[in-house]
Design an enzyme around this catalytic site. Sequence first.
Site, mmCIF file in Angstrom:
data_model
loop_
_atom_site.group_PDB
_atom_site.id
_atom_site.type_symbol
_atom_site.label_atom_id
_atom_site.label_comp_id
_atom_site.label_asym_id
_atom_site.label_seq_id
_atom_site.Cartn_x
_atom_site.Cartn_y
_atom_site.Cartn_z
ATOM 1 N N CYS A 47 -6.852 -1.675 -1.413
ATOM 2 C CA CYS A 47 -7.207 -3.099 -1.458
ATOM 3 C C CYS A 47 -7.766 -3.527 -2.817
ATOM 4 O O CYS A 47 -7.356 -4.544 -3.376
ATOM 5 C CB CYS A 47 -8.170 -3.450 -0.333
ATOM 6 S SG CYS A 47 -9.762 -2.603 -0.382
ATOM 7 N N HIS A 57 -3.556 -9.256 0.900
ATOM 8 C CA HIS A 57 -4.331 -8.030 0.712
ATOM 9 C C HIS A 57 -3.438 -6.820 0.907
ATOM 10 O O HIS A 57 -2.303 -6.933 1.393
ATOM 11 C CB HIS A 57 -5.489 -7.976 1.724
ATOM 12 C CG HIS A 57 -5.014 -7.790 3.139
ATOM 13 N ND1 HIS A 57 -5.368 -6.709 3.923
ATOM 14 C CD2 HIS A 57 -4.208 -8.552 3.935
ATOM 15 C CE1 HIS A 57 -4.809 -6.814 5.120
ATOM 16 N NE2 HIS A 57 -4.098 -7.925 5.151
ATOM 17 N N HIS A 101 -13.456 -3.855 2.398
ATOM 18 C CA HIS A 101 -12.076 -4.327 2.262
ATOM 19 C C HIS A 101 -12.110 -5.718 1.639
ATOM 20 O O HIS A 101 -13.087 -6.467 1.791
ATOM 21 C CB HIS A 101 -11.372 -4.370 3.619
ATOM 22 C CG HIS A 101 -9.903 -4.641 3.503
ATOM 23 N ND1 HIS A 101 -9.010 -3.702 3.027
ATOM 24 C CD2 HIS A 101 -9.162 -5.746 3.789
ATOM 25 C CE1 HIS A 101 -7.788 -4.208 3.031
ATOM 26 N NE2 HIS A 101 -7.847 -5.449 3.489
#
Length: 348
Positions: free
Chosen positions: A258, A319, A307
């Site tokens: 990420c 993402h 994240h």
Amino acid sequence: MKKRQLALSLGAIVGGTFLYQASAEASASTVQVKAGDTLWSLSTKYHTTVEALKSVNKLSSNTIHIGQTLSVPSASTSQPSNKEEKPSAPATGSTYKVQSGDTLWKVATRFNMSVEELKRLNALSSNIIYINQTLKVNGSNSASTPTTSKPAETPSKDANGTYKVQRGDSLSKIASTFHMSVSKLKQINGLTSNTIYVNQQLKVSKSSQTTTPTTKPSTSTPSTSNGTLNVSQMISDAKRYIGVPYKWGGTTPSGFDCSGFIYYVMKQQISTTRYTTAGYWSVSTPVSNPQPGDLVFFNTYSSGPTHMGIYLGNRQFIHAGSSTGVTIASLDNSYWSKRYLGAKRFSK
């Protein structure tokens, strides 16, 4: 004689039972989840797909737990091979059969297409594809016939100047070729999205008449100490990598995690440091009303931000997910809404 026949019969029964058990063990197709496993990593290891694993195990989400026993589709019970399979050539030059380990991004790259073009051509509404699925393609197989990159063609010399879109083009690439901003290119062509198609005619400004665009103050253009990020280009660049698989620590189009995805997209415009998710959180400024280009953060497996993604507007973000690869998701999704920590603007 009877004793011998009885002994042979018992031996046959025992042998048959053994063969049945061995056969059952050979056809067994389960795996116990270990630390670090995801549906995506397991699907890659056992040459299947995330959707197939979810279907066989009746999973309604991508969440799995350490120690959990998962069934693996029978076609995938063989030991994973370290050899990369050679893609089969399209039957007619316009179709391709999906192989183990393929993703939309991988297929699109192989045939010199964009992921969006491949999805449009096959009427796909998601990034999910299946082994043996036949896809329409309209490019040459770059795995067998490598192509040499050539500079973009000079636009025809008419009043406004036009350019025919080539395979591999994106708005940011064309805008850069003709010394324009993506927003200006979209404006003069009446485009409302970043999607373009091969052979599409685009109006472009003559390079001799272009000037450096003036940067206007905007809440949707986060500033950095190394320069200013063009949000339109940032989002356009990010969308080019939809379908790229997840890879822990990955910072290249062969695989992203990420924060590595954010780093790669940003470094196309500015010189920046490779931060972790927690690092981006600590150096960015909180915003109460996120704008396109802001960073959104989530708590997925431990305390604090673990994240992150890029906010696109309309409560959507892009993402690199551990089970999906690069994809677009919604903040209103039941999984993400419960784990949302907030938005911040990168400023360092």
